[in-house]
Design a protein around this motif. Structure first.
Motif, PDB file in Angstrom:
ATOM      1  N   ALA A  81       0.828  -1.220   0.000  1.00  0.00           N
ATOM      2  CA  ALA A  81       0.000   0.000   0.000  1.00  0.00           C
ATOM      3  C   ALA A  81       0.855   1.259   0.000  1.00  0.00           C
ATOM      4  O   ALA A  81       0.560   2.223   0.722  1.00  0.00           O
ATOM      5  N   GLY A  82       1.890   1.270  -0.821  1.00  0.00           N
ATOM      6  CA  GLY A  82       2.756   2.437  -0.923  1.00  0.00           C
ATOM      7  C   GLY A  82       2.382   3.362  -2.050  1.00  0.00           C
ATOM      8  O   GLY A  82       1.676   2.999  -2.992  1.00  0.00           O
ATOM      9  N   GLN A  83       2.852   4.618  -1.933  1.00  0.00           N
ATOM     10  CA  GLN A  83       2.684   5.655  -2.958  1.00  0.00           C
ATOM     11  C   GLN A  83       1.208   5.969  -3.255  1.00  0.00           C
ATOM     12  O   GLN A  83       0.875   6.426  -4.349  1.00  0.00           O
ATOM     13  N   GLY A  84       0.334   5.681  -2.296  1.00  0.00           N
ATOM     14  CA  GLY A  84      -1.085   5.986  -2.472  1.00  0.00           C
ATOM     15  C   GLY A  84      -1.881   4.916  -3.185  1.00  0.00           C
ATOM     16  O   GLY A  84      -3.075   5.094  -3.430  1.00  0.00           O
ATOM     17  N   TRP A  85      -1.253   3.786  -3.509  1.00  0.00           N
ATOM     18  CA  TRP A  85      -1.951   2.671  -4.150  1.00  0.00           C
ATOM     19  C   TRP A  85      -2.470   1.737  -3.059  1.00  0.00           C
ATOM     20  O   TRP A  85      -1.729   0.938  -2.519  1.00  0.00           O
ATOM     21  N   GLY A  86      -3.747   1.854  -2.746  1.00  0.00           N
ATOM     22  CA  GLY A  86      -4.328   1.093  -1.651  1.00  0.00           C
ATOM     23  C   GLY A  86      -5.155  -0.082  -2.135  1.00  0.00           C
ATOM     24  O   GLY A  86      -4.915  -0.647  -3.203  1.00  0.00           O
ATOM     25  N   ILE A  87      -6.140  -0.455  -1.340  1.00  0.00           N
ATOM     26  CA  ILE A  87      -7.035  -1.561  -1.679  1.00  0.00           C
ATOM     27  C   ILE A  87      -7.995  -1.086  -2.760  1.00  0.00           C
ATOM     28  O   ILE A  87      -8.852  -0.237  -2.522  1.00  0.00           O
ATOM     29  N   ASN A  88      -7.839  -1.627  -3.955  1.00  0.00           N
ATOM     30  CA  ASN A  88      -8.662  -1.234  -5.100  1.00  0.00           C
ATOM     31  C   ASN A  88      -9.723  -2.310  -5.321  1.00  0.00           C
ATOM     32  O   ASN A  88      -9.398  -3.413  -5.783  1.00  0.00           O
ATOM     33  N   PRO A  89     -10.996  -2.033  -5.013  1.00  0.00           N
ATOM     34  CA  PRO A  89     -12.024  -3.064  -5.183  1.00  0.00           C
ATOM     35  C   PRO A  89     -12.217  -3.483  -6.632  1.00  0.00           C
ATOM     36  O   PRO A  89     -12.647  -4.606  -6.899  1.00  0.00           O
ATOM     37  N   ASP A  90     -11.878  -2.617  -7.578  1.00  0.00           N
ATOM     38  CA  ASP A  90     -12.016  -2.971  -8.997  1.00  0.00           C
ATOM     39  C   ASP A  90     -11.033  -4.070  -9.401  1.00  0.00           C
ATOM     40  O   ASP A  90     -11.295  -4.822 -10.340  1.00  0.00           O
ATOM     41  N   ARG A  91      -9.911  -4.156  -8.709  1.00  0.00           N
ATOM     42  CA  ARG A  91      -8.908  -5.189  -8.982  1.00  0.00           C
ATOM     43  C   ARG A  91      -9.053  -6.398  -8.068  1.00  0.00           C
ATOM     44  O   ARG A  91      -8.291  -7.347  -8.158  1.00  0.00           O
ATOM     45  N   VAL A 116     -10.187   1.916  -1.383  1.00  0.00           N
ATOM     46  CA  VAL A 116     -10.859   1.912  -0.096  1.00  0.00           C
ATOM     47  C   VAL A 116     -10.073   2.867   0.799  1.00  0.00           C
ATOM     48  O   VAL A 116      -8.845   2.877   0.785  1.00  0.00           O
ATOM     49  N   THR A 117     -10.780   3.706   1.555  1.00  0.00           N
ATOM     50  CA  THR A 117     -10.108   4.693   2.392  1.00  0.00           C
ATOM     51  C   THR A 117     -10.607   4.618   3.830  1.00  0.00           C
ATOM     52  O   THR A 117     -11.688   4.094   4.097  1.00  0.00           O
ATOM     53  N   THR A 118      -9.805   5.138   4.741  1.00  0.00           N
ATOM     54  CA  THR A 118     -10.200   5.284   6.140  1.00  0.00           C
ATOM     55  C   THR A 118      -9.699   6.630   6.634  1.00  0.00           C
ATOM     56  O   THR A 118      -8.836   7.262   6.005  1.00  0.00           O
ATOM     57  N   ASP A 119     -10.216   7.070   7.757  1.00  0.00           N
ATOM     58  CA  ASP A 119      -9.793   8.354   8.321  1.00  0.00           C
ATOM     59  C   ASP A 119      -8.296   8.366   8.610  1.00  0.00           C
ATOM     60  O   ASP A 119      -7.606   9.364   8.342  1.00  0.00           O
ATOM     61  N   ASN A 135       2.399   7.818   3.517  1.00  0.00           N
ATOM     62  CA  ASN A 135       1.714   7.910   2.217  1.00  0.00           C
ATOM     63  C   ASN A 135       0.217   7.857   2.402  1.00  0.00           C
ATOM     64  O   ASN A 135      -0.361   6.772   2.543  1.00  0.00           O
ATOM     65  N   PRO A 136      -0.469   9.006   2.421  1.00  0.00           N
ATOM     66  CA  PRO A 136      -1.934   8.987   2.516  1.00  0.00           C
ATOM     67  C   PRO A 136      -2.561   8.287   1.315  1.00  0.00           C
ATOM     68  O   PRO A 136      -1.983   8.258   0.219  1.00  0.00           O
ATOM     69  N   ILE A 137      -3.722   7.713   1.545  1.00  0.00           N
ATOM     70  CA  ILE A 137      -4.465   7.032   0.485  1.00  0.00           C
ATOM     71  C   ILE A 137      -5.748   7.801   0.220  1.00  0.00           C
ATOM     72  O   ILE A 137      -6.613   7.923   1.101  1.00  0.00           O
ATOM     73  N   LEU A 138      -5.871   8.330  -0.992  1.00  0.00           N
ATOM     74  CA  LEU A 138      -7.030   9.119  -1.404  1.00  0.00           C
ATOM     75  C   LEU A 138      -8.091   8.217  -2.019  1.00  0.00           C
ATOM     76  O   LEU A 138      -7.794   7.104  -2.455  1.00  0.00           O
ATOM     77  N   PRO A 139      -9.331   8.695  -2.103  1.00  0.00           N
ATOM     78  CA  PRO A 139     -10.394   7.855  -2.681  1.00  0.00           C
ATOM     79  C   PRO A 139     -10.128   7.435  -4.121  1.00  0.00           C
ATOM     80  O   PRO A 139     -10.557   6.362  -4.545  1.00  0.00           O
ATOM     81  N   SER A 140      -9.434   8.278  -4.892  1.00  0.00           N
ATOM     82  CA  SER A 140      -9.167   7.921  -6.284  1.00  0.00           C
ATOM     83  C   SER A 140      -7.887   8.582  -6.763  1.00  0.00           C
ATOM     84  O   SER A 140      -7.451   9.604  -6.219  1.00  0.00           O
ATOM     85  N   VAL A 141      -7.278   7.961  -7.782  1.00  0.00           N
ATOM     86  CA  VAL A 141      -6.067   8.475  -8.415  1.00  0.00           C
ATOM     87  C   VAL A 141      -6.270   8.384  -9.918  1.00  0.00           C
ATOM     88  O   VAL A 141      -6.697   7.341 -10.436  1.00  0.00           O
ATOM     89  N   THR A 142      -5.968   9.456 -10.629  1.00  0.00           N
ATOM     90  CA  THR A 142      -6.071   9.445 -12.088  1.00  0.00           C
ATOM     91  C   THR A 142      -4.815   8.811 -12.676  1.00  0.00           C
ATOM     92  O   THR A 142      -3.693   9.244 -12.403  1.00  0.00           O
ATOM     93  N   LEU A 143      -5.004   7.770 -13.482  1.00  0.00           N
ATOM     94  CA  LEU A 143      -3.895   7.045 -14.080  1.00  0.00           C
ATOM     95  C   LEU A 143      -3.410   7.736 -15.352  1.00  0.00           C
ATOM     96  O   LEU A 143      -4.125   8.572 -15.925  1.00  0.00           O
ATOM     97  N   PRO A 144      -2.201   7.420 -15.810  1.00  0.00           N
ATOM     98  CA  PRO A 144      -1.657   8.081 -17.006  1.00  0.00           C
ATOM     99  C   PRO A 144      -2.551   7.979 -18.236  1.00  0.00           C
ATOM    100  O   PRO A 144      -2.535   8.876 -19.092  1.00  0.00           O
ATOM    101  N   ASP A 145      -3.322   6.883 -18.351  1.00  0.00           N
ATOM    102  CA  ASP A 145      -4.179   6.739 -19.527  1.00  0.00           C
ATOM    103  C   ASP A 145      -5.524   7.432 -19.359  1.00  0.00           C
ATOM    104  O   ASP A 145      -6.399   7.311 -20.223  1.00  0.00           O
ATOM    105  N   GLY A 146      -5.718   8.157 -18.244  1.00  0.00           N
ATOM    106  CA  GLY A 146      -6.965   8.876 -18.003  1.00  0.00           C
ATOM    107  C   GLY A 146      -7.995   8.098 -17.207  1.00  0.00           C
ATOM    108  O   GLY A 146      -9.003   8.675 -16.782  1.00  0.00           O
TER     109      GLY A 146
END
Length: 526
Positions: free
Chosen positions: A158-168, A213-216, A196-207
């Motif tokens: 879960a580094g660099q803001g890449w957290g638990i992605n339910p889509d994956r 998943v986030t927590t306080d 490294n905070p984890i935000l609700p979403s990250v825009t990928l290079p391809d758009g």
């Protein structure tokens, strides 16, 4: 792998699935809302974060659980999943002083056997009010050399803001490793990324969008004890990880991101995100949370004890777990001609030399949270690991490693192999005195893996002080490549009980074996 021993690697998983389902069913409330156990609804205690076991040896193991409220931890063990003739172990009452986590030491277990266990949480005021048991299983270390051994290793979760992605599907790499049914998993540090905070979403290079998943607690850098605890708790929201924990024991070590990037003792933090500027204060809080959330046999929830330790896995294998954070000197140009502190500290280096000399195991795995010959920068003028890229005679932190390698050669210590991570790619390094500036050592191998679920980074420069060559490397060409683009790695190690051969496989998520090396036993260095 012996064919008759292979059959032993296929335990029934019905109990595991029941335990994982029970842990998964009520997960959303504490994980996503961030509610503390004291705020939970009345009822029976529940172990919603699953169970795990750590530091398993021939006759012992340490069981971990977290309750949703104050509760007595009760563990039962059995040779079968029916729990006929079960042994009962009365563990501690867990409460707010340990963030409702608890650990129970199991002793007197039969070596080389599959152990089934279940954890029940009981109301401390009314023992009849018990929660639903959560089950798991593990194998104790064998007493016989004839038993094969398998383990996996990796790091960086879960580094660099890449957290638990339910889509994956979350941390799917753990489900892949679970399918290999290793005897244990070695995590080489960066179990969390507290900085490294984890935000609700990250825009990928391809758009497209990566969703988290986030927590306080993961919305900011960790500074308080509760925020560090929340970082460890975050990872347990993942179904794959909890299933893995219920079946595969861990050997944990820590590195920098359990506290913050590239920290060292005495550091004063210049990062504007931090109101607490003393890295030692943050490290003490992080180490306490680490001790609360992992079953590490040498540590206690008050953070007393040491991360460095030896895990003896029978006649074939000892695992020497290093701590390259607690005792190091400050990051610098790393070219001083005298450096007794180095990266291990004087006492830890003496301990490691002594324990290696005492070891009777065929293989002596040195679990290092940082690589030896890769040049890991901290800035343009400071270095984070051991090498500094000058490729001459040892200087700075290299002096300790030279001392250790010389000791291994002159004491005729056989079967030392280094396993490490940290750099977010996978590679194999061979250290050859015939190609080195410092030559008073025997050749040996170092293998690098990771990340598990973090950004990928380009390969680093090799330092020639210890004659490092790189028969294999796979790394991205740009920084912070998302896990969805590949580049998530782990290693698989098999030791054959008949021949004693060690086979190391570097693997990529998806199942591909990228590189294989077979090592022969009985050689000094390796």
């Amino acid at each position: 792998m012996n064919s008759n021993d292979q059959a032993d690697r296929r335990p029934s998983r019905r109990a595991l699935l029941r335990g994982s389902a029970a842990a998964s069913a009520a997960l959303a409330l504490p994980g996503v809302t961030g509610l503390a156990p004291a705020q939970a609804l009345s009822g029976r205690p529940a172990a919603k974060w699953g169970v795990q076991v750590g530091d398993v040896r021939a006759g012992s193991g340490l069981v971990w659980v977290r309750s949703d409220r104050a509760a007595r931890m009760i563990v039962e063990t059995s040779a079968t999943e029916s729990f006929k003739n079960a042994r009962r172990w009365h563990g501690p009452i867990v409460g707010p002083d340990t963030d409702f986590t608890g650990r129970t030491q199991l002793r007197g277990l039969p070596p080389g056997e599959q152990i089934h266990y279940r954890v029940t949480l009981a109301d401390p005021d009314d023992p009849r009010r018990k929660g639903e048991p959560v089950t798991g299983t593990f194998r104790t270390a064998p007493a016989s050399r004839r038993k094969d051994i398998r383990f996996t290793w990796s790091a960086d979760l879960a580094g660099q803001g890449w957290g638990i992605n339910p889509d994956r599907g979350g941390y799917t790499i753990f489900e892949e490793m679970r399918g290999l049914d290793p005897d244990f998993f070695l995590c080489s540090g960066d179990n969390i990324y507290a900085d490294n905070p984890i935000l609700p979403s990250v825009t990928l290079p391809d758009g497209s969008t990566w969703r988290n998943v986030t927590t306080d607690e993961k919305a900011q850098v960790a500074q308080t004890l509760d925020q560090f605890r929340g970082n460890f708790r975050y990872n347990l929201l993942d179904d794959n990880l909890r299933r893995f924990n219920a079946q595969i024991p861990w050997i944990n070590q820590w590195d920098d991101h359990e506290v913050r990037n590239n920290w060292f003792p005495g550091q004063i933090i210049e990062d504007a995100r931090y109101t607490e500027k003393n890295a030692d204060v943050l490290a003490a809080r992080a180490k306490r949370a680490f001790a609360e959330y992992f079953p590490v046999s040498s540590l206690h929830p008050d953070a007393s004890g040491q991360v460095q330790r030896v895990i003896r896995r029978g006649p074939l294998l000892d695992v020497f777990v290093l701590d390259m954070r607690t005792y190091r000197n400050q990051n610098s140009a790393n070219n001083q001609p005298d450096d007794p502190t180095g990266i291990l500290g004087t006492e830890q280096l003496a301990w490691l030399k002594r324990e290696l000399s005492r070891s009777k195991a065929v293989w002596k795995v040195i679990a290092s949270d940082m690589p030896l010959g890769l040049v890991v920068p901290d800035s343009t003028t400071r270095f984070e690991a051991i090498a500094q890229g000058e490729s001459g005679m040892p200087l700075g932190r290299e002096l300790q490693i030279a001392d250790l390698l010389r000791h291994i050669k002159h004491e005729r210590i056989t079967g030392t192999v280094w396993f490490t991570a940290d750099v977010h790619y996978t590679s194999a390094q061979y250290y050859d005195p015939s190609k080195a500036a410092f030559t008073d050592f025997e050749p040996f191998w170092e293998f690098v893996s990771g990340p598990l679920n973090a950004g990928g980074f380009p390969a680093l420069k090799l330092d020639g002080t210890f004659g490092a060559t790189q028969p294999f490397v796979k790394a991205p060409t740009s920084a912070n490549v998302p896990p969805s683009a590949g580049g998530q790695y782990y290693g698989q190690v098999d030791i054959d009980g008949g021949s004693g051969e060690m086979t190391v496989r570097l693997r990529e998520e998806g199942g591909a074996v990228l590189f294989t090396k077979v090592l022969q036993p009985g050689r000094v260095g390796q």
